[in-house]
Scaffold this motif. Structure first.
Motif, mmCIF file in Angstrom:
data_model
loop_
_atom_site.group_PDB
_atom_site.id
_atom_site.type_symbol
_atom_site.label_atom_id
_atom_site.label_comp_id
_atom_site.label_asym_id
_atom_site.label_seq_id
_atom_site.Cartn_x
_atom_site.Cartn_y
_atom_site.Cartn_z
ATOM 1 N N GLY A 90 -4.380 5.319 -14.091
ATOM 2 C CA GLY A 90 -5.069 4.350 -14.214
ATOM 3 C C GLY A 90 -4.164 3.103 -14.527
ATOM 4 O O GLY A 90 -3.340 2.571 -14.250
ATOM 5 N N LEU A 91 -3.343 4.380 -15.403
ATOM 6 C CA LEU A 91 -2.255 3.484 -16.281
ATOM 7 C C LEU A 91 -1.675 2.952 -15.579
ATOM 8 O O LEU A 91 -0.040 2.019 -15.592
ATOM 9 N N VAL A 92 -1.025 4.630 -14.635
ATOM 10 C CA VAL A 92 0.222 4.318 -13.971
ATOM 11 C C VAL A 92 0.314 3.498 -12.835
ATOM 12 O O VAL A 92 0.878 2.378 -11.985
ATOM 13 N N LEU A 93 -1.438 3.201 -12.043
ATOM 14 C CA LEU A 93 -1.705 1.679 -10.943
ATOM 15 C C LEU A 93 -1.751 0.829 -11.456
ATOM 16 O O LEU A 93 -1.160 0.237 -10.494
ATOM 17 N N THR A 94 -2.026 0.652 -13.000
ATOM 18 C CA THR A 94 -2.132 -0.399 -13.184
ATOM 19 C C THR A 94 -0.667 -1.297 -13.527
ATOM 20 O O THR A 94 -0.589 -2.399 -13.307
ATOM 21 N N VAL B 58 1.165 -1.503 -0.200
ATOM 22 C CA VAL B 58 -0.171 0.001 -0.075
ATOM 23 C C VAL B 58 1.036 1.178 0.375
ATOM 24 O O VAL B 58 0.949 2.203 -0.861
ATOM 25 N N ALA B 59 2.151 1.238 0.735
ATOM 26 C CA ALA B 59 2.752 2.597 0.589
ATOM 27 C C ALA B 59 3.452 2.946 -0.309
ATOM 28 O O ALA B 59 3.828 3.624 -1.085
ATOM 29 N N VAL B 60 3.512 1.444 -1.514
ATOM 30 C CA VAL B 60 4.791 2.159 -1.941
ATOM 31 C C VAL B 60 3.643 2.376 -3.537
ATOM 32 O O VAL B 60 3.974 3.650 -4.571
ATOM 33 N N SER B 61 2.050 1.741 -3.606
ATOM 34 C CA SER B 61 1.324 2.138 -4.226
ATOM 35 C C SER B 61 0.633 3.359 -4.096
ATOM 36 O O SER B 61 -0.080 3.724 -5.249
ATOM 37 N N VAL B 62 0.924 4.159 -3.014
ATOM 38 C CA VAL B 62 0.543 5.393 -2.445
ATOM 39 C C VAL B 62 0.715 6.324 -3.386
ATOM 40 O O VAL B 62 0.996 7.382 -3.898
ATOM 41 N N GLY B 63 2.443 6.122 -3.142
ATOM 42 C CA GLY B 63 3.644 7.337 -3.315
ATOM 43 C C GLY B 63 4.129 7.191 -4.820
ATOM 44 O O GLY B 63 3.571 8.064 -5.078
ATOM 45 N N VAL B 64 3.717 6.249 -5.560
ATOM 46 C CA VAL B 64 3.715 5.853 -7.367
ATOM 47 C C VAL B 64 2.607 6.541 -7.867
ATOM 48 O O VAL B 64 3.048 7.360 -9.023
ATOM 49 N N THR B 65 1.626 6.470 -7.170
ATOM 50 C CA THR B 65 0.184 6.418 -7.570
ATOM 51 C C THR B 65 0.548 7.808 -8.140
ATOM 52 O O THR B 65 -0.415 8.264 -8.512
ATOM 53 N N PRO C 246 2.114 -3.332 -9.596
ATOM 54 C CA PRO C 246 3.311 -3.944 -10.218
ATOM 55 C C PRO C 246 4.348 -3.662 -9.149
ATOM 56 O O PRO C 246 4.926 -4.849 -8.234
ATOM 57 N N LEU C 247 4.883 -2.881 -8.714
ATOM 58 C CA LEU C 247 5.882 -2.755 -8.121
ATOM 59 C C LEU C 247 6.216 -2.829 -6.912
ATOM 60 O O LEU C 247 6.534 -3.392 -5.890
ATOM 61 N N SER C 248 4.164 -2.690 -6.548
ATOM 62 C CA SER C 248 3.970 -3.007 -4.985
ATOM 63 C C SER C 248 3.885 -4.682 -4.712
ATOM 64 O O SER C 248 4.673 -4.694 -3.281
ATOM 65 N N VAL C 249 4.151 -5.240 -6.039
ATOM 66 C CA VAL C 249 3.593 -6.925 -5.169
ATOM 67 C C VAL C 249 6.003 -7.252 -4.937
ATOM 68 O O VAL C 249 5.301 -7.705 -4.817
ATOM 69 N N VAL C 250 6.413 -7.073 -6.268
ATOM 70 C CA VAL C 250 7.806 -6.953 -6.205
ATOM 71 C C VAL C 250 8.094 -6.903 -5.283
ATOM 72 O O VAL C 250 8.762 -7.641 -4.479
ATOM 73 N N VAL C 251 8.147 -5.603 -5.041
ATOM 74 C CA VAL C 251 8.636 -4.933 -3.657
ATOM 75 C C VAL C 251 8.107 -5.768 -2.375
ATOM 76 O O VAL C 251 8.874 -6.470 -1.857
ATOM 77 N N SER C 252 7.100 -5.728 -1.657
ATOM 78 C CA SER C 252 6.535 -6.034 -0.922
ATOM 79 C C SER C 252 6.417 -8.785 -0.800
ATOM 80 O O SER C 252 6.660 -8.912 0.271
ATOM 81 N N LEU C 253 7.065 -8.762 -2.072
ATOM 82 C CA LEU C 253 7.146 -10.316 -2.301
ATOM 83 C C LEU C 253 8.622 -10.224 -2.150
ATOM 84 O O LEU C 253 9.351 -11.888 -3.044
ATOM 85 N N VAL C 254 9.458 -9.595 -1.651
ATOM 86 C CA VAL C 254 10.738 -9.484 -2.260
ATOM 87 C C VAL C 254 11.149 -11.016 -1.309
ATOM 88 O O VAL C 254 11.997 -12.005 -1.169
ATOM 89 N N PRO C 255 10.781 -11.305 0.081
ATOM 90 C CA PRO C 255 11.264 -12.037 1.264
ATOM 91 C C PRO C 255 10.889 -13.835 0.633
ATOM 92 O O PRO C 255 11.177 -14.518 1.490
ATOM 93 N N VAL D 92 2.121 0.535 -13.614
ATOM 94 C CA VAL D 92 3.677 0.421 -12.871
ATOM 95 C C VAL D 92 3.294 0.846 -10.799
ATOM 96 O O VAL D 92 3.902 -0.394 -10.281
ATOM 97 N N ALA D 93 2.747 1.153 -10.229
ATOM 98 C CA ALA D 93 2.350 1.041 -9.190
ATOM 99 C C ALA D 93 2.235 -0.177 -8.738
ATOM 100 O O ALA D 93 2.654 -0.402 -7.428
#
Length: 500
Positions: A304-308, A100-107, A313-322, A310-311
């Motif tokens: 919506g394009l930025v959210l769908t 959520v933090a990544v998505s809010v910032g990027v969007t 996918p980036l939030s998923v990748v960053v969150s699921l690194v561990p 960029v934001a």
């Protein structure tokens, strides 16, 4: 209100419900999320439609939306299987917080630099659209055969991420300067902890009471379950915690507690969930004014394009690194971040608080949700097939309903043998039920008979099993094990539903 006006209102309400029920049929065939059709009903009834109903009360919409969301989260929690989401909890928690933090910032950055919104407005939009919608996720994902881990992560995330997003939207919509980020992080952590503790406690207490107190009528169990879930929300909110997380967790605890008359409870909750969705979406459709949306279509598409792309996918990748999650599953999770009524409801918060440009925020969010849900929902099964993640279901599980026999200190289990169950072809004696449990009746093709140990069970059979209180759980576990593993269950390692 006169009696005549009440009759007219009831007629309109009944017609809306009937049209909405018919819309579900269209939705299931076309693959479109039903929320779009419900929103369309509201728009058609609105001031720019054929109904010419003028409605602009954002505060009432917010209150009704919150109430509907409580019911939807309760229904979703009741249908969430603990064994499925347990392995997914860490990943879901990471998506609900870090994601959520990544998505809010990027969007928000995209809304500010591409659309030219002020930072406060951009942050509000970023927070509003960063919440995946429970109703959309539950309705779409449960029709798509996905791996259990993917479904578990997405369902748990949709139940968890409303809480931090609501806190952020309220903070960004408050008068005065925005608090420091570390203050918001502390508030989010505290509210989530309070909500989780209250939800788990209320759910456990409610389950314990319903399992040990025999109510005089089966129809009282669904009412009690929904009342307990609603009480969890109220208690969490009044304790300055996350009421949304509390109601979801309380319902999930009760949904996995093997309560009496469970199929009736699920049916009742599902019906209330549909009513909540229909009422909420229709009301949101009434609130929007279509002729005012034209100027905000392009900004909504850009955000919506930025959210769908960029934001999310980036939030998923960053969150699921561990976590060791394959890239194909990450790609599907990125595309399956479905939005729905929750972002639109949250967009009414700045309208109620009087933030400058709040009407434009609402219009942008409305267009964004409609357009991208229209794109994401129908294409999700296609993407799952392309990523080779679409899986066929395993052996069908049993439908078991328990009715307490208080005076006999036992339970009467009504067992349905569905198509695909490996109980088909098993003899009654081969069930090897624990001592204190026995199959007393078999109903086949409308005919009842008392079974012998050599009676062979068939698909479509209905069984009545009497079990004493001490062996009730063991009897149900054994029945489910046979349904999944056949007559050799236990010897081949299939000990019960947890083995799946």
């Amino acid at each position: 209100m006169t009696v005549h006006q009440l009759n007219q209102l009831l007629l309109v309400g009944a017609l809306v419900l009937l049209v909405a029920v018919a819309a579900v049929r269209i939705s299931s065939r076309s693959g479109l999320p039903s929320l779009l059709l419900y929103l369309g009903i509201g728009v058609v009834m609105g001031q720019d439609g054929i109904g010419h109903v003028s409605f602009s009360n954002a505060e009432l919409t917010q209150v009704i939306g919150y109430a509907a969301l409580v019911v939807i989260l309760a229904e979703g929690g009741l249908g969430t299987k603990w064994k499925q989401i347990k392995p997914a909890l860490p990943a879901a928690a990471a998506l609900s917080l870090v994601g959520v933090a990544v998505s809010v910032g990027v969007t928000a950055a995209g809304a500010h630099y591409l659309v030219g919104l002020e930072w406060r407005q951009a942050l509000i939009i970023g927070a509003v659209v960063s919440s995946t919608d429970a109703a959309a996720v539950f309705s779409v994902l449960r029709r798509v055969p996905l791996p259990a881990r993917v479904t578990g992560v997405l369902e748990a995330e949709s139940g968890f991420n409303d809480a931090p997003v609501v806190i952020l939207v309220v903070a960004f919509s408050a008068a005065g300067p925005i608090e420091h980020w570390y203050v918001l992080v502390g508030e989010i952590a505290l509210e989530l902890a309070i909500g989780a503790a209250i939800g788990l406690a209320v759910g456990w207490l409610g389950s314990f009471g319903l399992r040990h107190v025999a109510l005089p009528a089966s129809g009282l169990y669904p009412i009690a379950v929904l009342a307990i879930a609603t009480a969890a929300y109220a208690a969490g909110a009044m304790a300055h915690g996350s009421g949304f997380l509390a109601v979801y967790l309380a319902a999930m605890v009760m949904g996995n507690a093997k309560l009496p008359h469970w199929p009736a409870t699920r049916g009742f909750a599902e019906g209330l969930g549909w009513i909540a969705q229909i009422g909420m979406f229709v009301l949101l459709g009434l609130l929007v004014t279509p002729h005012e949306l034209a100027d905000d279509i392009v900004p909504a598409l850009l955000i919506g394009l930025v959210l769908t792309m960029v934001a999310r996918p980036l939030s998923v990748v960053v969150s699921l690194v561990p976590f060791r999650i394959p890239w194909a599953e990450k790609a599907l999770m990125s595309w399956a971040g479905l939005r729905g009524a929750v972002p639109i409801i949250l967009a009414t918060i700045p309208m109620v608080t009087g933030i400058a440009g709040s009407q434009r925020i609402f219009n942008i969010v409305f267009v964004l949700v409609v357009v991208y849900t229209l794109i994401q929902g129908p294409t999700l099964p296609w993407l799952a097939r392309k990523l080779r993640l679409s899986s066929s279901s395993d052996a069908a599980d049993l439908g078991i309903e328990s009715a307490p026999l208080e005076r006999l200190r036992g339970h009467l289990l009504s067992v349905s043998v569905p198509d695909g169950s490996r109980m088909h072809g098993v003899e009654v004696g081969e069930l090897r039920l624990p001592k204190g449990a026995a199959v007393t009746l078999v109903v086949r093709d409308g005919t009842s008979s008392v079974p012998a140990p050599t009676t062979v069970l068939r698909r479509g059979d209905e069984l009545l099993v009497v079990a004493t209180d001490p062996v009730r759980d063991a009897a149900e576990a054994r029945l489910r094990a046979v349904a999944l593993g056949g007559k050799l269950a236990g010897w081949l390692g299939t000990a019960g539903p947890e083995a799946r």
